[in-house]
Design an enzyme around this catalytic site. Sequence first.
Site, PDB file in Angstrom:
ATOM      1  N   LYS A   1       4.287 -15.276   1.118  1.00  0.00           N
ATOM      2  CA  LYS A   1       5.399 -14.634   1.833  1.00  0.00           C
ATOM      3  C   LYS A   1       5.327 -14.951   3.325  1.00  0.00           C
ATOM      4  O   LYS A   1       6.331 -15.332   3.926  1.00  0.00           O
ATOM      5  CB  LYS A   1       5.316 -13.123   1.573  1.00  0.00           C
ATOM      6  CG  LYS A   1       6.461 -12.324   2.149  1.00  0.00           C
ATOM      7  CD  LYS A   1       6.760 -11.079   1.328  1.00  0.00           C
ATOM      8  CE  LYS A   1       5.762  -9.958   1.531  1.00  0.00           C
ATOM      9  NZ  LYS A   1       5.927  -9.250   2.808  1.00  0.00           N
TER      10      LYS A   1
ATOM     11  N   ARG B   1       7.750 -18.071   7.910  1.00  0.00           N
ATOM     12  CA  ARG B   1       7.544 -18.940   9.074  1.00  0.00           C
ATOM     13  C   ARG B   1       8.146 -20.326   8.859  1.00  0.00           C
ATOM     14  O   ARG B   1       8.568 -20.985   9.816  1.00  0.00           O
ATOM     15  CB  ARG B   1       6.044 -19.033   9.385  1.00  0.00           C
ATOM     16  CG  ARG B   1       5.503 -17.719   9.975  1.00  0.00           C
ATOM     17  CD  ARG B   1       4.019 -17.575   9.774  1.00  0.00           C
ATOM     18  NE  ARG B   1       3.405 -16.460  10.492  1.00  0.00           N
ATOM     19  CZ  ARG B   1       3.332 -15.208  10.042  1.00  0.00           C
ATOM     20  NH1 ARG B   1       3.878 -14.885   8.881  1.00  0.00           N
ATOM     21  NH2 ARG B   1       2.741 -14.268  10.752  1.00  0.00           N
TER      22      ARG B   1
ATOM     23  N   GLY C   1       9.292  -6.110   7.239  1.00  0.00           N
ATOM     24  CA  GLY C   1       8.710  -5.860   8.552  1.00  0.00           C
ATOM     25  C   GLY C   1       8.385  -7.159   9.266  1.00  0.00           C
ATOM     26  O   GLY C   1       8.576  -7.289  10.476  1.00  0.00           O
TER      27      GLY C   1
ATOM     28  N   ARG D   1       9.697   2.198  10.167  1.00  0.00           N
ATOM     29  CA  ARG D   1       8.443   1.579  10.616  1.00  0.00           C
ATOM     30  C   ARG D   1       8.418   1.383  12.139  1.00  0.00           C
ATOM     31  O   ARG D   1       9.445   1.165  12.769  1.00  0.00           O
ATOM     32  CB  ARG D   1       8.229   0.254   9.866  1.00  0.00           C
ATOM     33  CG  ARG D   1       8.046   0.541   8.375  1.00  0.00           C
ATOM     34  CD  ARG D   1       7.760  -0.687   7.588  1.00  0.00           C
ATOM     35  NE  ARG D   1       6.468  -1.250   7.916  1.00  0.00           N
ATOM     36  CZ  ARG D   1       6.035  -2.390   7.411  1.00  0.00           C
ATOM     37  NH1 ARG D   1       6.797  -3.075   6.579  1.00  0.00           N
ATOM     38  NH2 ARG D   1       4.852  -2.850   7.736  1.00  0.00           N
TER      39      ARG D   1
ATOM     40  N   SER E   1      -2.993  -7.234  14.495  1.00  0.00           N
ATOM     41  CA  SER E   1      -1.706  -7.433  13.827  1.00  0.00           C
ATOM     42  C   SER E   1      -1.206  -8.850  14.027  1.00  0.00           C
ATOM     43  O   SER E   1      -0.898  -9.268  15.151  1.00  0.00           O
ATOM     44  CB  SER E   1      -0.670  -6.445  14.372  1.00  0.00           C
ATOM     45  OG  SER E   1       0.611  -6.844  13.924  1.00  0.00           O
TER      46      SER E   1
ATOM     47  N   ASP F   1      -3.176  -6.452   3.119  1.00  0.00           N
ATOM     48  CA  ASP F   1      -2.128  -6.171   2.127  1.00  0.00           C
ATOM     49  C   ASP F   1      -2.691  -5.916   0.731  1.00  0.00           C
ATOM     50  O   ASP F   1      -1.946  -5.587  -0.193  1.00  0.00           O
ATOM     51  CB  ASP F   1      -1.153  -7.352   2.057  1.00  0.00           C
ATOM     52  CG  ASP F   1      -0.326  -7.457   3.330  1.00  0.00           C
ATOM     53  OD1 ASP F   1      -0.174  -6.434   4.026  1.00  0.00           O
ATOM     54  OD2 ASP F   1       0.161  -8.562   3.630  1.00  0.00           O
TER      55      ASP F   1
ATOM     56  N   LYS G   1       2.458   0.766   6.668  1.00  0.00           N
ATOM     57  CA  LYS G   1       2.994  -0.403   5.945  1.00  0.00           C
ATOM     58  C   LYS G   1       4.314   0.009   5.285  1.00  0.00           C
ATOM     59  O   LYS G   1       4.926   0.989   5.685  1.00  0.00           O
ATOM     60  CB  LYS G   1       1.966  -0.876   4.916  1.00  0.00           C
ATOM     61  CG  LYS G   1       0.734  -1.499   5.554  1.00  0.00           C
ATOM     62  CD  LYS G   1       1.086  -2.815   6.225  1.00  0.00           C
ATOM     63  CE  LYS G   1      -0.091  -3.399   6.988  1.00  0.00           C
ATOM     64  NZ  LYS G   1       0.313  -4.526   7.824  1.00  0.00           N
TER      65      LYS G   1
ATOM     66  N   ARG H   1       0.192   3.721   2.633  1.00  0.00           N
ATOM     67  CA  ARG H   1      -0.472   3.233   1.412  1.00  0.00           C
ATOM     68  C   ARG H   1      -1.722   4.031   1.055  1.00  0.00           C
ATOM     69  O   ARG H   1      -2.113   4.051  -0.106  1.00  0.00           O
ATOM     70  CB  ARG H   1      -0.796   1.737   1.548  1.00  0.00           C
ATOM     71  CG  ARG H   1       0.469   0.909   1.416  1.00  0.00           C
ATOM     72  CD  ARG H   1       0.204  -0.584   1.432  1.00  0.00           C
ATOM     73  NE  ARG H   1       1.440  -1.281   1.097  1.00  0.00           N
ATOM     74  CZ  ARG H   1       1.697  -2.548   1.417  1.00  0.00           C
ATOM     75  NH1 ARG H   1       0.808  -3.266   2.090  1.00  0.00           N
ATOM     76  NH2 ARG H   1       2.840  -3.103   1.052  1.00  0.00           N
TER      77      ARG H   1
ATOM     78  N   ARG I   1       3.842  -3.183  -3.423  1.00  0.00           N
ATOM     79  CA  ARG I   1       2.421  -3.350  -3.773  1.00  0.00           C
ATOM     80  C   ARG I   1       1.856  -2.109  -4.474  1.00  0.00           C
ATOM     81  O   ARG I   1       0.932  -2.213  -5.278  1.00  0.00           O
ATOM     82  CB  ARG I   1       1.597  -3.708  -2.536  1.00  0.00           C
ATOM     83  CG  ARG I   1       2.111  -5.007  -1.880  1.00  0.00           C
ATOM     84  CD  ARG I   1       1.065  -5.699  -1.039  1.00  0.00           C
ATOM     85  NE  ARG I   1       1.694  -6.693  -0.182  1.00  0.00           N
ATOM     86  CZ  ARG I   1       2.028  -7.928  -0.553  1.00  0.00           C
ATOM     87  NH1 ARG I   1       1.800  -8.337  -1.778  1.00  0.00           N
ATOM     88  NH2 ARG I   1       2.608  -8.758   0.297  1.00  0.00           N
TER      89      ARG I   1
HETATM   90  C1  S3P Z   1       2.069 -10.316   8.027  1.00  0.00           C
HETATM   91  C2  S3P Z   1       1.107  -9.626   8.705  1.00  0.00           C
HETATM   92  C3  S3P Z   1       0.516  -8.378   8.234  1.00  0.00           C
HETATM   93  C4  S3P Z   1       0.831  -8.118   6.772  1.00  0.00           C
HETATM   94  C5  S3P Z   1       2.265  -8.415   6.419  1.00  0.00           C
HETATM   95  C6  S3P Z   1       2.588  -9.851   6.731  1.00  0.00           C
HETATM   96  C7  S3P Z   1       2.587 -11.578   8.588  1.00  0.00           C
HETATM   97  O1  S3P Z   1       1.022  -7.298   8.964  1.00  0.00           O
HETATM   98  O2  S3P Z   1       0.526  -6.781   6.441  1.00  0.00           O
HETATM   99  O3  S3P Z   1       2.500  -8.175   5.055  1.00  0.00           O
HETATM  100  O4  S3P Z   1       3.210 -12.352   7.862  1.00  0.00           O
HETATM  101  O5  S3P Z   1       2.364 -11.809   9.772  1.00  0.00           O
HETATM  102  P1  S3P Z   1       0.339  -6.854  10.360  1.00  0.00           P
HETATM  103  O6  S3P Z   1       0.209  -8.063  11.137  1.00  0.00           O
HETATM  104  O7  S3P Z   1       1.265  -5.866  10.982  1.00  0.00           O
HETATM  105  O8  S3P Z   1      -0.954  -6.231   9.968  1.00  0.00           O
END
Ligand code: S3P
Length: 744
Positions: A327, A332, A400, A428, A473, A621, A648, A652, A697
Amino acid sequence: MISSNSKLPKVAVLGLGLIGCSWVKALKTANCVGYVSGFDRNVDSMEYAQQAELIDHYSLNINDVVKNADLIIISVPILAVADVLAQIKDSISSSAILTDVGSVKGNIAKAVTQVLGADFDRFVLGHPIAGSERSGVTAADENLFKNHKIILTPEKRTSAKALDLVSDAWKITGGKIELMTVQHHDEILAATSHLPHLLAYSLVDTLANDQENNDIFNYAAGGFRDFTRIASSSPIMWRDIFIGNKDEVLKALDLFTADLQKLREIVANEDKTQMMGTFTRAKAARDHFTKILARRAYVDSMTSQIVNYVAKPGGKLSGEFRVPGDKSISHRSIMLGSLAEGTTEVSGFLEGEDSLATLQTFRDMGVVIEGPHRGRVTVHGVGLHGLKMPPNSLYLGNSGTSMRLLSGLMAAQNFDVEMTGDDSLNKRPMNRVADPLRSMGAIINSAPNGRPPLKITGGQPLKGIHYELPMASAQVKSCLILAGLYAEGETTVIEPAPTRDHTERMLKGFGYPVEVDGPKVTVRPGGKLTATEIDVPADISSAAFFMVAASIAKDSDITLQHVGINPTRVGIINILRAMGANIELSNEKEVGGEPVADIRIRSAQLKGIQIPEDQVPLAIDEFPAIFIAAACAEGTTVLTGAEELRVKESDRIQAMVDGLQILGVDAVGTEDGAIIKGFGAQGSFNGGEVESVDDHRIAMSFTIASLRANAPILVKDCANVATSFPGFVELASGCGINVSAEIE
Ligand code: S3P
């Protein structure tokens, strides 16, 4: 309420066409009306309606028909409404409520004012969005309005009592009432109904008059039939609609004419990219619409249909298979492919709702994107400065990642943007990206407490910053890196612990310099991205469910192919191995800057551990699945340093602890983690009903728990699984998990 015990004593229906007759037929079938009186210019229709028991009485004198009626339904062509009102004016009882069913509301409102006066408060303007090419009294169908929208456009003068009665009378048909203003109704209908009818009439007429093309109707196939079906509609009705809604129809027609002219040039120039742009945008919009019709819109599935998973106890896993694409990398690939110069080919793209939301967003900003078709996507990049202002706010569904990464990119554009999402996303926290972006010079407004929607003001020059992330993050890091591509000077982000580095790797793959020095990532403006090929590996986060499943189900042995094993994502492997899992990697190689491997997992008796905190960001995740592994382990598992799990797609920690307790597991949540006492080799989950709490999830984790349950587990509300793992149920049941999806 109107009901069989409290009937409408008398209804008058003026104009015995499809809509009026279907409405009274529904009222009669439900036994909700005492007496129906009807009028039509055509005596045959009145006779037929009486014989068919749609009406109890008719008269050649319209005034006899409306006398003493409680509800008068006017269903005559739009331009005839004023005349009808003038004729019946003196026979309308002082308590009678009137309504109409016409496709235009503005000119009916005018007719009411003109004939009955500006203060007349008992006329409710209405329009059922239902119909059929069949017309007239013989086509009456009591089910015509079932589950169809019934638009009512009450005005300031309309009395609440009148609106209630008309709404009640429509509800009996099974229609769904929606209220809107007269002006809005007429604008929307001009675009969605009136313009298509005008085009259908025009196309058929053009072709029918084409001397050269005698054969046209002989050889006309599906396309012609589908496009022109509505040219068989009633000419009088449509003549009146086009006159009644002239201004709005002309606006829609002008817009269409301009776009058609552009398309003419595109065809004349054989401009393949622009053609693909128009057609793929249109196809995506039409497919989206088809799903709305089928109640499963791709970015709205969670609210449109309730799907529960029924997971029966037992089962063992076997086979060799590949889970869907990563994902994070899929998001990206669209973002960077769009910002690149040239055409980027993506394979293995995740066709889940989250990454499709990102894809749609870039289409909305003018990027031509072909596909996805079996994981292949072609992105015609527009360069770092080529995005265009989207026509509407950007809708990011549940994602998100889309919202946070896009915030950085949008803050640097020269147009304004609003970003919104579904209920879960709109709860969020976004200040984690908005605050540092503001200190770079961005203007961002949000709902209270930094929640979406986010409104970003374009045209703000950004300045590079040196930012120490307050939390680990990858989303915040990536957001600032993307903003940094446009900011003056240097942008440096320092992370407190390693997080996924797909943005950094992919930028390098597109030829954009990124400096990585331990926890420090630095970018500078002025570079460019050059299109490339991207092979998206299978998502280790999706693989995690099967890694846990094969570990906990006795006699299992599976191999997951081509899984991304980026060192910033392998926490799940490290944690499961520390718990005693039997995991082997083979075929290790690098594709497009990302390491991949096949992963073989065989059953093993797991043991409880204290999860090392340095593994938390690397498995962020995967904790819902790890909680299931912990429940099956021998001994206690303790998780700390994972407060991020509370923000999240759901909280969770809470969601998993609640569900585990329902299934009989001794689990407690702590501020930043959980303590789970495993039931070990001899134990099992109880059966029961658990909630997915709108989180994909959580849904998949409780599904795999069934492998070690002593009774079925019902996981409620799982349509959200489509955000990250389309085809989960099919893949899971194919390899030995006893799960099926049931629509509520
Ligand atoms: C992600 C970063 C993570 C992850 C999300 C995907 C990403 O979140 O939990 O499912 O693609 O950059 P955080 O960076 O907020 O921890």
